[in-house]
Every structure is written in structure tokens, then in C-alpha cells.
Scaffold this motif. Structure first.
Motif, short mmCIF file in Angstrom:
data_model
loop_
_atom_site.label_atom_id
_atom_site.label_comp_id
_atom_site.label_asym_id
_atom_site.label_seq_id
_atom_site.Cartn_x
_atom_site.Cartn_y
_atom_site.Cartn_z
N THR A 104 -0.63 -22.02 -12.49
CA THR A 104 0.23 -21.70 -13.31
C THR A 104 -0.44 -20.44 -14.15
OG1 THR A 104 -2.01 -21.72 -15.00
CG2 THR A 104 -0.94 -23.95 -15.36
N THR A 105 -0.88 -19.49 -12.81
CA THR A 105 -0.85 -18.02 -13.13
C THR A 105 -1.23 -17.39 -12.08
OG1 THR A 105 -3.19 -17.81 -12.73
CG2 THR A 105 -2.67 -17.83 -15.25
N VAL A 106 -0.30 -16.26 -11.78
CA VAL A 106 0.15 -15.71 -10.40
C VAL A 106 -1.38 -15.74 -9.72
CG1 VAL A 106 1.27 -14.04 -8.93
CG2 VAL A 106 2.21 -14.76 -11.44
N ASP A 107 -2.42 -15.33 -10.20
CA ASP A 107 -3.96 -14.73 -9.51
C ASP A 107 -4.09 -16.59 -8.61
OD1 ASP A 107 -3.61 -11.94 -9.63
OD2 ASP A 107 -5.01 -13.03 -12.09
N ALA A 108 -4.04 -17.79 -9.20
CA ALA A 108 -4.37 -18.48 -8.91
C ALA A 108 -3.58 -18.85 -8.24
CB ALA A 108 -4.12 -20.01 -10.66
N TYR A 109 -1.90 -18.61 -7.79
CA TYR A 109 -1.25 -19.18 -7.08
C TYR A 109 -1.67 -18.39 -5.79
CZ TYR A 109 3.16 -19.04 -4.47
OH TYR A 109 4.08 -19.00 -3.36
N LEU A 110 -2.31 -17.01 -6.30
CA LEU A 110 -2.37 -16.63 -4.81
C LEU A 110 -4.02 -16.93 -4.09
CD1 LEU A 110 -2.34 -12.68 -5.91
CD2 LEU A 110 -0.22 -13.78 -4.40
N ALA A 111 -4.80 -17.01 -5.30
CA ALA A 111 -6.09 -18.06 -4.46
C ALA A 111 -5.91 -18.92 -4.06
CB ALA A 111 -6.96 -18.31 -5.89
N GLU A 112 -4.57 -20.02 -3.92
CA GLU A 112 -4.73 -21.00 -3.06
C GLU A 112 -3.65 -20.74 -2.18
OE1 GLU A 112 -1.93 -24.21 -6.58
OE2 GLU A 112 -1.00 -22.94 -4.93
N LEU A 113 -4.03 -19.45 -1.50
CA LEU A 113 -3.35 -19.17 -0.43
C LEU A 113 -4.31 -18.89 0.92
CD1 LEU A 113 -0.14 -17.42 -1.26
CD2 LEU A 113 -0.01 -19.54 -0.11
N PRO A 114 -4.27 -19.07 1.97
CA PRO A 114 -5.13 -18.49 3.55
C PRO A 114 -5.38 -17.29 2.95
CG PRO A 114 -3.73 -20.31 4.21
CD PRO A 114 -2.70 -20.16 2.21
N PRO A 115 -6.61 -16.78 3.90
CA PRO A 115 -6.18 -15.11 3.51
C PRO A 115 -4.83 -14.29 3.83
CG PRO A 115 -8.48 -16.09 4.20
CD PRO A 115 -7.44 -16.97 3.82
N GLU A 116 -4.28 -14.85 5.07
CA GLU A 116 -3.36 -14.30 6.05
C GLU A 116 -1.92 -13.58 5.28
OE1 GLU A 116 -4.17 -17.21 7.87
OE2 GLU A 116 -5.17 -15.92 7.65
N ARG A 117 -2.30 -15.16 4.02
CA ARG A 117 -0.87 -15.43 3.29
C ARG A 117 -0.89 -14.81 2.05
NH1 ARG A 117 3.06 -18.79 5.46
NH2 ARG A 117 3.14 -19.62 3.82
N ARG A 118 -2.48 -14.56 1.85
CA ARG A 118 -2.01 -14.40 0.48
C ARG A 118 -1.64 -12.65 0.53
NH1 ARG A 118 -7.45 -14.61 -0.31
NH2 ARG A 118 -7.31 -16.99 -0.67
N ALA A 119 -2.49 -12.02 2.21
CA ALA A 119 -1.67 -10.30 1.98
C ALA A 119 -0.56 -10.53 1.61
CB ALA A 119 -2.97 -10.20 2.88
N VAL A 120 0.33 -11.08 2.60
CA VAL A 120 1.27 -10.73 1.97
C VAL A 120 1.65 -11.34 0.88
CG1 VAL A 120 3.94 -11.97 2.98
CG2 VAL A 120 1.88 -11.59 4.31
#
Length: 148
Positions: free
Chosen positions: A7-23
Motif C-alpha cells: 500500500t506504500t512505495v516503501d513497502a513495495y521496495l521492501a518486498e524486492l530482493p536487494p539487487e532489484r530494490r537498488a534498481v
């Protein structure tokens, strides 16, 4: 990644594996740094979206905010949705020229630029395109594209 229920962009980013989160974090930084005043960050359609709030423009064709830019980490890469480019032929030409000048291959649908790595994108040119369309201009372009 399947469509996110975050429900938030921060939560979306937290779901991603680290290398995908960095992108994804770098895309967010690029968008936010270049986003004209009046657009808001939200989660819509299962991805981070930068849009015209309904309080500013409620008369949309589907009752949803007008999306200006969005991005998503997909199963086999990433997607950057540049809706402002899709409703303005001059801006689309600018995007195509930027890819050509940078010697990069453009993989694009109507508004979706697909890529595997950030190095696949001419990031400064994309930032300039995002910055170049104030909310009022985007609303007007959307209305023209819908024959209004």
C-alpha cells in the motif's frame, strides 16, 4: 514479481530482493528529483505511480487518477511507464532520439519502456522528459488524446 499488494512505495521496495530494490530505488530517486509540482506518489495498479490526484482532476475516463509515470519490477526485468510520453508525439520523438544518441536499444510499447538494467536507459534524458510536463500540460494532453 507479481503485482504487489503493498500500500506504500516503501513497502513495495521492501518486498524486492536487494539487487532489484537498488534498481527500483534509483528509478524512484530519478522520478522524484524531476517530478513537477502537483503530482503525487502513490501505489496504484500494483506498482509505484506518480499521478495527478483526483482532487486536482476528478473527471477521468475510469475514475482513477491520471498516471503520469510508474515503474515496476517484473519477472524478467523492469518496466518504466512514461504516460506523459505516450500522449505527446513530440516527447515520444525526444525519447526515441535520446535512446539513439546514447546508442541504446529502445524496447517500448505504447507507454512502457522495458529494460533489464539501469545502464539500458538514458537516465538524464528520461529525467528531463519527466521534468518537462507540468500537471496542467499533462491534463490537457490527456484530454486531447481522448478527443475532448
Amino acid at each position: 514479481m507479481a503485482r504487489s499488494a503493498a500500500t506504500t512505495v516503501d513497502a513495495y521496495l521492501a518486498e524486492l530482493p536487494p539487487e532489484r530494490r537498488a534498481v527500483a530505488e534509483r528509478l524512484r530517486e530519478l522520478i522524484v528529483a524531476n517530478l513537477p509540482a502537483g503530482y503525487v506518489e502513490a501505489m496504484n495498479w500494483g506498482m509505484p505511480s506518480y499521478e495527478v490526484p483526483l482532487s486536482r482532476h476528478p473527471d477521468t475516463y475510469n475514475g482513477q487518477p491520471l498516471g503520469y509515470v510508474a515503474f515496476a519490477a517484473q519477472k524478467n526485468g523492469y518496466s518504466l511507464y512514461l504516460i506523459g510520453v505516450s500522449v505527446d508525439a513530440d516527447r515520444e520523438a525526444e525519447l526515441r532520439e535520446a535512446f539513439a544518441r546514447a546508442g541504446k536499444k529502445l524496447d517500448m510499447g505504447k507507454a512502457c519502456v522495458r529494460f533489464k538494467r539501469l545502464d539500458d536507459l538514458p537516465l538524464p534524458a528520461i529525467g528531463r522528459l519527466i521534468a518537462a510536463m507540468p500537471v496542467d500540460d499533462f491534463i490537457a494532453a490527456c484530454e486531447r488524446s481522448r478527443g475532448r
